[in-house]
Every structure is written in structure tokens, then in C-alpha cells.
Design a protein around this motif. Structure first.
Motif, PDB file in Angstrom:
ATOM      1  N   UNK A 135       0.568  -0.860   0.173  1.00  0.00           N
ATOM      2  CA  UNK A 135       0.051  -0.248  -0.191  1.00  0.00           C
ATOM      3  C   UNK A 135       0.887   1.346   0.586  1.00  0.00           C
ATOM      4  N   UNK A 136       2.177   1.423   0.747  1.00  0.00           N
ATOM      5  CA  UNK A 136       3.418   2.259   0.786  1.00  0.00           C
ATOM      6  C   UNK A 136       3.209   2.890  -0.545  1.00  0.00           C
ATOM      7  N   UNK A 137       4.119   2.029  -0.755  1.00  0.00           N
ATOM      8  CA  UNK A 137       5.052   1.398  -2.574  1.00  0.00           C
ATOM      9  C   UNK A 137       3.813   1.815  -3.557  1.00  0.00           C
ATOM     10  N   UNK A 138       2.661   1.470  -3.518  1.00  0.00           N
ATOM     11  CA  UNK A 138       1.339   1.821  -3.885  1.00  0.00           C
ATOM     12  C   UNK A 138       0.850   3.449  -3.830  1.00  0.00           C
ATOM     13  N   UNK A 139       0.857   4.371  -2.953  1.00  0.00           N
ATOM     14  CA  UNK A 139       0.537   5.291  -2.719  1.00  0.00           C
ATOM     15  C   UNK A 139       1.657   6.372  -2.837  1.00  0.00           C
ATOM     16  N   UNK A 140       3.125   5.885  -2.488  1.00  0.00           N
ATOM     17  CA  UNK A 140       3.424   7.511  -2.106  1.00  0.00           C
ATOM     18  C   UNK A 140       5.475   6.990  -2.569  1.00  0.00           C
ATOM     19  N   UNK A 141       5.068   5.874  -2.930  1.00  0.00           N
ATOM     20  CA  UNK A 141       6.838   5.193  -4.643  1.00  0.00           C
ATOM     21  C   UNK A 141       7.524   4.869  -3.262  1.00  0.00           C
ATOM     22  N   UNK A 142       7.186   4.542  -2.204  1.00  0.00           N
ATOM     23  CA  UNK A 142       8.135   4.078  -0.538  1.00  0.00           C
ATOM     24  C   UNK A 142       7.495   3.330   0.091  1.00  0.00           C
ATOM     25  N   UNK A 143       8.823   2.533   0.825  1.00  0.00           N
ATOM     26  CA  UNK A 143       7.684   1.915   2.599  1.00  0.00           C
ATOM     27  C   UNK A 143       8.620   2.056   3.607  1.00  0.00           C
ATOM     28  N   UNK A 144       8.719   3.386   4.342  1.00  0.00           N
ATOM     29  CA  UNK A 144       9.137   3.478   5.647  1.00  0.00           C
ATOM     30  C   UNK A 144       8.312   2.103   6.670  1.00  0.00           C
ATOM     31  N   UNK A 145       9.385   1.769   7.305  1.00  0.00           N
ATOM     32  CA  UNK A 145       9.439   1.322   8.265  1.00  0.00           C
ATOM     33  C   UNK A 145      10.724   0.799   9.378  1.00  0.00           C
ATOM     34  N   UNK A 146       9.716   0.783  10.986  1.00  0.00           N
ATOM     35  CA  UNK A 146      11.045   1.323  12.011  1.00  0.00           C
ATOM     36  C   UNK A 146      10.170  -0.188  12.461  1.00  0.00           C
TER      37      UNK A 146
END
Ligand code: 6PG
Length: 252
Positions: free
Chosen positions: A32-43
Motif C-alpha cells: 500500500x505504501x509503495x502504491x500510494x507514495x512510492x516507498x515503504x518507511x518501516x521502523x
């Protein structure tokens, strides 16, 4: 948890099932993150519970979009990366060193063991630069993994510590009496700014604290995990049956 935002609680039979369910959650948020914002920011979180998940990710047994994924840490011990207690070191050994292709970014908390406050400020600068934050703005992770300590702590936010009320800083370096050591941790506002928070808790030994946090009175300075309620995000707890065994039926 007596709060205005009740979490989504998923109960699975075993620790192995917890790892599988957590991997599915990561995949869902990553897609979902990549589809919506082009990246996945995982902590990522520290502790032992997520290690099987990190090992699974290291084997690329979970199809994450690593070329668009940036890894961060919610907290760190004040030790160098090669120290056995390092949260970054644990992820490096279990996952990063085994990956065929590294993530787009690995943003470790630069702990050295000599100056936790300087480390917290350095990581804060890194977060402000990466997220291009203006004054008063917060970094927004797509997903924050968290664990639960037997005393109700999460990340390195410990009961009764003034850091629980920190509202200006992004990262702080509390001295934890019980360890006679500093930790470096994201503050509550940072964790609550996340698009999604996922607690992973397993084992009979956590049953009592899980019931207190999720079904007991709201006493957040005693049970800091109760402070974590992302205002504009999802809050999910995945517990194995043993850890959830003291939860009343109406909370499950
Ligand atoms: C840490 C973690 C800490 C951890 C809990 C649960 O640095 O140790 O951030 O908050 O998640 O203590 O640890 P276990 O998973 O080992 O029970």
C-alpha cells in the motif's frame, strides 16, 4: 484498553503463526505504501520476539519491495553496532547480511556507547533531513513495529520516566535505572504519528501484562504501551494464544 481508539487484536495459535501473520501485515503495508507514495518507511523494534520475522525477511521468504524500502529503528541500546545487545546488530545478523539485495536505505541509530544524548540528537537530525521536516513537524513512518516488555514498556519508553511526556524532541536518551544504562528511543509523538503501529507479543510470560495493557485501567505512565495510539493510523496487536490467554472474551 480503555481508550477512544481500540486496537485491532489478532490472536494466533503459536509463535510461528505470529511470525507468519506479522510478515503478512508487513507485506500489506509495504504494497500500500509503495502504491500510494512510492516507498515503504518501516521502523523496526528490538527484543527477541521479532527475530524470527527478521530471519524470515532475510531469507527473502517475504516478498517485500526492498528497492523502495527504508529501514529505521524505534529504539536502540547505547552500545556499538557489533555489541550483542545492539538492536541494529541483531537485525544485521538475522536479516540484512543474508539479503540478496539490500533495502533502499538502512538508517541505524548511530549508538556508540559513549554519548547517548549525542546519538539521539544525531538520529533526530537524520530524521529531520530524511523526512524534510519543518519546525514542529513529525516523521511519519508507514509502519512501526513494537514489542511489549513485562513492565509495560515499549520501545525504550519505560514506566514513570519523564521521557514519556516529551513532546518537542523526536528522539531522547533516557537513563534507565534498572539497566544502569542509557537507551535511545523515539518519543511518543513520533510513534503516534505513524500510519500504522504493529505490536508483536508472544508467550505465557506476557499474558498478565497484555491483559493489563489492553483490558485494564488506563494508567499510561505505569503502562507506557498504553500511550501508543496513532492518531491517524492503524493500531494492531498480534498475540499468540499464550500471550492472549488472560484477555477477557470481550476484548479478544
Ligand atoms: C528493546 C525493545 C523493547 C522490546 C520489549 C520486548 O530494545 O528491547 O525495543 O521494547 O520490544 O522489551 O522484548 P522481547 O521481544 O524480547 O520480549
Amino acid at each position: 484498553m480503555n481508550a477512544d481508539t481500540s486496537p485491532d487484536i489478532k490472536i494466533v495459535p503459536t509463535p510461528e503463526a505470529l511470525t507468519f501473520a506479522a510478515a503478512e501485515e508487513l507485506r500489506r503495508h509495504a504494497e500500500r505504501s509503495v502504491a500510494e507514495r512510492g516507498r515503504f518507511l518501516l521502523a523496526l523494534s528490538g527484543g527477541s520476539t521479532p527475530l524470527p520475522l527478521y530471519e524470515k525477511l532475510g531469507k527473502c521468504a517475504v516478498a517485500l519491495p526492498w528497492k523502495q524500502t527504508h529501514l529505521f529503528w524505534g529504539d536502540e541500546r547505547d552500545v556499538p553496532p557489533e555489541h550483542e545487545a545492539s538492536n541494529f546488530g541483531a537485525v544485521k545478523r538475522a536479516m540484512i547480511d543474508r539479503m540478496a539485495a539490500p533495502p533502499a536505505g538502512v538508517h541505524a541509530i548511530p549508538a556508540t556507547g559513549s554519548d547517548a544524548e549525542a546519538t539521539a540528537r544525531a538520529y533526530e537530525r537524520e530524521l529531520r533531513a530524511f523526512f524534510e521536516l519543518g519546525p514542529g513537524e513529525l516523521p511519519r513512518f508507514d509502519l512501526v513495529l513494537l514489542g511489549l516488555g513485562g513492565d509495560g514498556h515499549t520501545a525504550s519508553l519505560f514506566p514513570g520516566h519523564p521521557s514519556l511526556d516529551e513532546s518537542d524532541r523526536l528522539m531522547v536518551a533516557p537513563f534507565i535505572e534498572r539497566f544502569s544504562a542509557h537507551r535511545i528511543t523515539a518519543t511518543v509523538p513520533v510513534l503516534n504519528a505513524a500510519r500504522a503501529v504493529l505490536f508483536l507479543v508472544d508467550g505465557e510470560g506476557k499474558a498478565e501484562i497484555v491483559a493489563r495493557v489492553l483490558a485494564g485501567p488506563r494508567v499510561p505512565h505505569t503502562l507506557p504501551a498504553q500511550l501508543i495510539r496513532p492518531a491517524g493510523g492503524e493500531l494492531t496487536w498480534i498475540c499468540d494464544r499464550a500471550a492472549a490467554s488472560r484477555l477477557p472474551a470481550d476484548v479478544r
